[in-house]
Each structure stands twice: as structure tokens, then as C-alpha cells.
Design an enzyme around this catalytic site. Structure first.
Site, mmCIF file in Angstrom:
data_model
loop_
_atom_site.group_PDB
_atom_site.id
_atom_site.type_symbol
_atom_site.label_atom_id
_atom_site.label_comp_id
_atom_site.label_asym_id
_atom_site.label_seq_id
_atom_site.Cartn_x
_atom_site.Cartn_y
_atom_site.Cartn_z
ATOM 1 N N GLU A 164 -1.736 -1.852 5.707
ATOM 2 C CA GLU A 164 -1.751 -3.281 5.344
ATOM 3 C C GLU A 164 -0.658 -3.990 6.163
ATOM 4 O O GLU A 164 0.438 -3.445 6.335
ATOM 5 C CB GLU A 164 -1.427 -3.351 3.841
ATOM 6 C CG GLU A 164 -1.353 -4.712 3.214
ATOM 7 C CD GLU A 164 -1.017 -4.616 1.713
ATOM 8 O OE1 GLU A 164 -0.595 -3.529 1.233
ATOM 9 O OE2 GLU A 164 -1.165 -5.641 1.019
ATOM 10 N N LYS A 202 -7.882 -9.656 0.782
ATOM 11 C CA LYS A 202 -7.490 -8.878 -0.412
ATOM 12 C C LYS A 202 -7.764 -9.651 -1.698
ATOM 13 O O LYS A 202 -7.279 -10.785 -1.866
ATOM 14 C CB LYS A 202 -6.007 -8.524 -0.292
ATOM 15 C CG LYS A 202 -5.474 -7.592 -1.370
ATOM 16 C CD LYS A 202 -4.013 -7.252 -1.069
ATOM 17 C CE LYS A 202 -3.433 -6.242 -2.018
ATOM 18 N NZ LYS A 202 -2.023 -5.911 -1.663
ATOM 19 N N CYS A 218 -4.855 -1.921 -0.378
ATOM 20 C CA CYS A 218 -3.752 -1.492 -1.241
ATOM 21 C C CYS A 218 -4.045 -1.632 -2.731
ATOM 22 O O CYS A 218 -4.828 -0.871 -3.281
ATOM 23 C CB CYS A 218 -2.465 -2.203 -0.823
ATOM 24 S SG CYS A 218 -1.009 -1.246 -1.330
HETATM 25 C C1 ACM Z 1 0.387 -3.503 -2.526
HETATM 26 O O1 ACM Z 1 -0.704 -3.926 -2.910
HETATM 27 N N1 ACM Z 1 0.821 -3.748 -1.311
HETATM 28 C C2 ACM Z 1 1.235 -2.704 -3.413
#
Ligand code: ACM
Length: 273
Positions: A41, A112, A145
Site C-alpha cells: 500500500e 480502498k 490492507c
Molecule cells: C492499514 O489499513 N493500512 C492498516
């Protein structure tokens, strides 16, 4: 051919120095050939943004930005698809996103959906579905993530036909996700490639963050096929077989996706009723 090489590269950027971070990865990509390569990420920008203005200063459009341009070049050399996290700018919106490129072509972008902690202050939440892209017979789903914490994310990708879940990450909780991904892989009968970062980011007044490394590739049998150490630039790889990822039967004879009972998931009694 049902077999494909899937790989992860575990890295640690210097916050804010995109060009230097991209350059630093060049030697690690040399000779790396893979049908799918996953990078962490926000792998070239860093993670611990102080505010939205700082994200805006480092965010790039998915098409034509320096990070995507470099990914396109790398994907011609690796010979496959690359999924990698970057801060995406679209008008006055900014997303914690992943660019999806294959053989020198931009094929998609995922924004995301489940933002973690402070990310909610500095990014806009993802506004489009979990994507699956097919490349040379391998169907790759993408999540980022903290999406791991919501089993619905991996389940949605499996229901959309993913053989493998590409999972760029900047994990900070102690080993939780690395454990959970074995279960996400098992319960969906898919491969998962979690490319995590390692090292620290200390950007006061935010608390210092320690990223947990231990990137992991898991198999549809719920086993770790490859694990990275907690620290250090590391590449991981395994062979994924789509015969295995497309067979949703378990030894009891159940087809775990076909035998879902969604009527009882969304509309069942509430807790305590
Ligand atoms: C995250 O979602 N970077 C912990």
C-alpha cells in the site's frame, strides 16, 4: 495452462520521496518475472500523512502519474500484472488506491473501501466495487490492507471469480492480518498475496508507526506458501494453480460458495433478539 507465478515484494519507502523510492526498487525488480506481482500500500509515497493537504501534494492521477508510469515499465519487464498502492488524485478527491497494470497497459484502479484509523481524516472512502481483472487466464481481485478485517471484501472478490487476491498492505496491528489471511484464503478457496511494508514512520504529532513486515502468500488450503521476515526488502513467490482455486469443494463434498445461505446473513435476527 492452469499454473501461474504469483509474487510479492516487501519494501519500506522514505516518506514523501516518490522518485527516490521508485529508483530504490529498480534493482529488486531486475530479473523478477511473475504473472502477478503485488507491492505494498502507498509503496512509493509513504503512509503517515499529517493532513489532507499533504496527501494532495503527493497524490497522482492514476493515468499519467509518475508511479503508474513506472509500474507500466516494470510490468513490461516482469511479463505480467502488477498491483501496487498509491495516493490517487481525482479532481479535489484523494483516495488510498491501487493501480492495476499488465504488460504495459493500465487495466484498473481500486480505491480502498475500509479506511483505517487516521486515514478517515485524510482520504475519501472508496466509491467503486471490489474489482477482478483477468490476465492470461488468471483472475486477480484487489483489496487494500484493512479490507482484510471485513470478510465480506475477500468473499465478494471470490464470488466475482477471483483466483487470487492481491492485497497491498501497510499493516501495523501485531500479526492479526497475517493470521487472518490464512482463513480468508481457506474460506474462499483462493490464493492471497499480502505485500506488506516494514520499518518505522515517525511523523509528529502522529504517533510513530511500526509496520509489521511478514508479507505472506497463502493457498486455497489455508497454508502459507511463502513468508517474508519482519524486516528487509524481500521477494516472495509461489505457483498458483487455477484448477485448485476454482474448485470450491471441501472433502465433505460441500461446495463452500455454492452452498452459502445469504438469506440468513443480511436479514437474520439481530444479536440478542
Ligand atoms: C492499514 O489499513 N493500512 C492498516
Amino acid at each position: 495452462m492452469s499454473t501461474h507465478t504469483i509474487a510479492a515484494l516487501q519494501t519500506a519507502p522514505i516518506f514523501g520521496d516518490v522518485e527516490a523510492n521508485l529508483d530504490a526498487l529498480e534493482p529488486h525488480l531486475e530479473g523478477l518475472r511473475a504473472d502477478l506481482l503485488v507491492l505494498p500500500e502507498l509503496f512509493a509515497s509513504g503512509y503517515s500523512f499529517l493532513d489532507r493537504a499533504e496527501v494532495l501534494s503527493l497524490a497522482e492521477p492514476v493515468a499519467g502519474g509518475p508511479t503508474t508510469d513506472r509500474l507500466l515499465t516494470w510490468s513490461r519487464a516482469t511479463g505480467g500484472m502488477i498491483v501496487a498502492g498509491f495516493p490517487e488524485r481525482d479532481g479535489d478527491q484523494v483516495f488510498n488506491a491501487a493501480a492495476i497494470v499488465a504488460d504495459g497497459v493500465l487495466v484498473g484502479c481500486y480505491r480502498k473501501i475500509h479506511l483505517f484509523g487516521f486515514e478517515r481524516e485524510v482520504f475519501d472512502p472508496g466509491d467503486s466495487p471490489f474489482p477482478v481483472h483477468e490476465h492470461r487466464g488468471l483472475r486477480v481481485g484487489t483489496m487494500i490492507c484493512f479490507d482484510w478485517m471485513y470478510p465480506e471484501a475477500a468473499r465478494t472478490l471470490a464470488l466475482r471469480g477471483a483466483d487470487v487476491i492481491a492485497h497491498p498492505s501497510n499493516l501495523v496491528l501485531p500479526g492479526w492480518c497475517q493470521k487472518a489471511m490464512l482463513v480468508r484464503a481457506l474460506e474462499n478457496r483462493v490464493y492471497t498475496v499480502t505485500a506488506n511494508r516494514f520499518g518505522m514512520e515517525d511523523r509528529p504529532p502522529r504517533p510513530a508507526l511500526h509496520f509489521t513486515g511478514c508479507s505472506r502468500i497463502a493457498t486455497p488450503r489455508g497454508e502459507a506458501a511463502a513468508d517474508a521476515p519482519a524486516d528487509g526488502v524481500t521477494s516472495l513467490r509461489t505457483t498458483a494453480d487455477t484448477v485448485l482455486s476454482r474448485d470450491k469443494h471441501i472433502p465433505s463434498g460441500n461446495d463452500v460458495l455454492a452452498e452459502r445461505r445469504p438469506t440468513f446473513y443480511e436479514n437474520g435476527p439481530t444479536h440478542g433478539a
